[in-house]
Write an enzyme that holds these catalytic residues in place. Structure first.
Site, PDB file in Angstrom:
ATOM      1  N   ASP A 206      13.401 -51.052  12.740  1.00 19.88           N
ATOM      2  CA  ASP A 206      14.741 -51.619  12.522  1.00 19.88           C
ATOM      3  C   ASP A 206      15.784 -50.497  12.412  1.00 19.88           C
ATOM      4  OD1 ASP A 206      17.016 -52.870  11.511  1.00 19.88           O
ATOM      5  OD2 ASP A 206      16.035 -53.704   9.733  1.00 19.88           O
ATOM      6  N   HIS A 379      18.970 -54.376   5.231  1.00 18.07           N
ATOM      7  CA  HIS A 379      18.307 -53.422   6.128  1.00 18.07           C
ATOM      8  C   HIS A 379      18.191 -52.039   5.490  1.00 18.07           C
ATOM      9  CE1 HIS A 379      18.582 -56.220   9.552  1.00 18.07           C
ATOM     10  NE2 HIS A 379      19.698 -56.607   8.956  1.00 18.07           N
TER      11      HIS A 379
HETATM   12 ZN   LIG Z   1      17.814 -59.404  12.526  1.00 21.15          ZN
HETATM   13 ZN   LIG Z   2      17.018 -60.531   9.508  1.00 16.05          ZN
END
Ligand SMILES: [Zn+2]
Ligand SMILES: [Zn+2]
EC number: 3.1.-.-
Length: 563
Positions: A206, A379
């Site tokens: 990510d 995130h």
């Molecule tokens: Zn996402």
């Molecule tokens: Zn997500």
């Protein structure tokens, strides 16, 4: 959207024993994540999400990944793995199932439960659902899958390890490393470490917050801020957040109980998702806390909190309607407090500020990320990503989930921990990456564009029609109608000029009318009587006049009628 890479052509056939990765969405944009893995002639898909349209996509409801590269191979798909229940990961699943309804779906309990509502809306029945848990291992054809708990802005998110004869891939899904998560479910770094010891040949990570230095703030740090807002508010409180952010809703619910307020959900997706989350035990709802939104007027303003959708300023959402005083049940009054407990997704700024201004106009105090710590990202920031690379020690890296700048920053982080630069591939949608003998390389590209959903149509709207819509929206529209005698080619009616979105009074076109008459007269004398050619002549004449005198480029529709 596939990007121009003229140096790349279609990939050649995959050698036996190798693994191919084909990203169809999410690499080069935040949204519509979808990655196809190919091995031994079989396919595995991870995620199938949507991208939300921006101002440059007028009239578009959703943007899907392009299924074209796999359309003639649907029967080769072993499974579709869903890492978590966010729209950018599950939103396009019904559209893929329309093409092959019996693709086995694999995901956590909450992820598949959140998908259920969509499947019902699309009238998809008898879908094959495989609920999995962290640390569980399942085999689909040549793909041996193991799931790993990860911490994100939605509960029950999973990373997936994919073991194949070509090597092992670890795909993080969306993740962060909150060390004190509200539900106690940590990103399972012990599993990351175990898989790293075993050997990760390709780490897909990510990239969303790779440019952010340090560590993402813990969800727990939001709690005292929300508590202070409740302590101070003398009238009604409205909190807007993502309809899937169960932990944020939990924090608001806990504060409501603490401060003696009832909770009402506002917005269809909020009502539906929180129903699912509390049924499955992901949201703890104390008895006699939640009331129906139609009953809130029975309570004093300081006895309720409303939890609403619309934190991104979506025009049809509850919060936008409240801000425009267009909501059937809820009216903002001076002294009400509105909290936007959400991130501001790039592209939504104007819409969000429009909502904040609307609320402020009615006298509300608006609290948002810009003036209080009422939201933290889901995130991992750069610091967490460095930990991830050092724990996993991957042989090859493919940054995912981000715009190109995020993926580049993520690639640099991988290199800084010792991954060889030539083993880190920054690829955008459509770039095919092969893992052969433990080494990644770009193998070519496949064409994959944006697929637009507009009302009930999928894929009918093209870039050309969107360009037309933008011209209509920004430059207006002029039609010119001329009636021509089919025998002698003489103009017998018109030119009649009508405009929309251009000028109030059609008399501004009088000079253009003269120019068109002159041009048609010349064409007649030269013997031009072809309708299409006359229409092009009219288009050119008025187009040049509008551009020269008004600096505008409206859409021009010339019509020549023969009588
Ligand atoms: Zn996402
Ligand atoms: Zn997500």
């Amino acid at each position: 959207m596939s990007h121009p890479h003229p140096e790349l052509s279609a990939p050649s056939a995959l050698p036996p024993g190798a693994l191919r990765v084909i990203p169809l969405g999410g690499l080069g944009e935040i949204g519509r994540n979808m990655t196809v893995f190919e091995h031994e002639g079989r396919l595995l898909i991870v995620d199938c999400g949507v991208l939300f349209p921006e101002d440059k996509h007028p009239g578009v409801d959703l943007i899907l990944p392009d299924f074209e590269p796999i359309r003639d191979r649907l029967s080769d798909i072993e499974a579709l793995v869903l890492t978590h229940g966010h729209e950018d990961h599950i939103g396009a699943v019904p559209y893929l199932l329309r093409e092959r309804p019996d693709i086995p779906l694999v995901g956590s309990q909450l992820t598949l439960a959140l998908l259920d509502g969509k499947l019902r809306e699309h009238r998809l029945k008898d879908v094959q659902k495989n609920v999995v848990r962290e640390r569980q291992r399942v085999q689909f054809g040549p793909f041996d899958l193991e799931f790993v708990a990860v911490n994100h802005s939605i509960p029950d998110a999973l990373a997936v390890a994919i073991r194949t004869a070509a090597g092992t891939v670890l795909h993080t899904g969306d993740f962060k490393m909150d060390q004190l998560p509200l539900d106690g479910r940590l990103t399972d770094l012990r599993a990351f470490a175990r898989l790293g010891e075993e050997g990760i040949d390709l780490f897909m990570v990510d990239s969303t917050n790779a440019e952010m230095p340090g560590f993402t703030i813990s969800e727990r740090d939001i709690t005292p801020v929300i508590d202070r807002i409740f302590a101070r508010a003398e009238r009604r409180i409205i909190v807007a957040c993502f309809a899937s952010h169960v932990h944020r809703v939990q924090q608001v619910m806990d504060a409501a109980v603490e401060h003696g307020r009832k909770v009402a959900y506002v917005g269809r997706s909020m009502v539906r998702n929180m129903g699912v989350a509390s049924d499955l035990g992901f949201l703890r709802v104390p008895p006699n806390t939640v009331v129906d939104v139609r009953e809130v007027d029975k309570f004093e303003p300081n006895e309720v909190v409303l939890i609403s959708t619309g934190s991104q300023g979506e025009p049809l959402s509850a919060l936008s309607r409240i801000a425009a005083r267009d909501h059937p049940q809820i009216r903002i009054e001076p002294g009400d407090t509105v909290v936007l407990a959400s991130s501001l997704i790039p592209g939504n700024e104007n819409a969000v500020f429009r909502v904040i201004n609307g609320l402020a106009r009615w006298g509300a105090d608006v609290v948002h990320k810009g003036n209080a710590l009422v939201h933290t990202s889901g995130h991992a920031s750069a610091g967490e990503l460095l930990y991830a690379y050092n724990i996993v020690k991957p042989r090859n890296v493919l940054p995912v989930h981000g715009e190109i700048r995020h993926m580049r920053a993520n690639a640099d982080l991988a290199v800084s921990t010792g991954v060889r630069r030539d083993r880190v591939v920054v690829a955008e949608d459509g770039i095919v990456v092969d893992l052969i003998d433990g080494v990644v390389r770009v193998a070519g590209k496949v064409e994959c564009g944006y697929v637009y959903v507009d009302g009930s149509t999928v894929g009918d709207i093209t870039e050309t029609s969107l360009k037309d819509r933008r011209i209509l929206g920004e430059e207006g529209f002029i039609s010119v109608i001329v009636v021509v005698d089919s025998v002698n080619g003489k103009v017998v009616g018109g030119p009649e000029i009508k405009a929309r979105g251009f000028a109030e009074d059609d008399s501004v076109f009088d000079p253009a009318r003269v120019l068109i008459e002159e041009a048609l007269g010349r064409a007649g004398r030269e013997g031009t009587d072809d309708t299409y050619q006359l229409q092009q002549l009219i288009r050119r004449t008025i187009g040049k006049w509008v551009s020269d005198t008004h600096r505008r480029r409206p859409m021009i529709i010339p019509v020549v009628v023969e009588v």
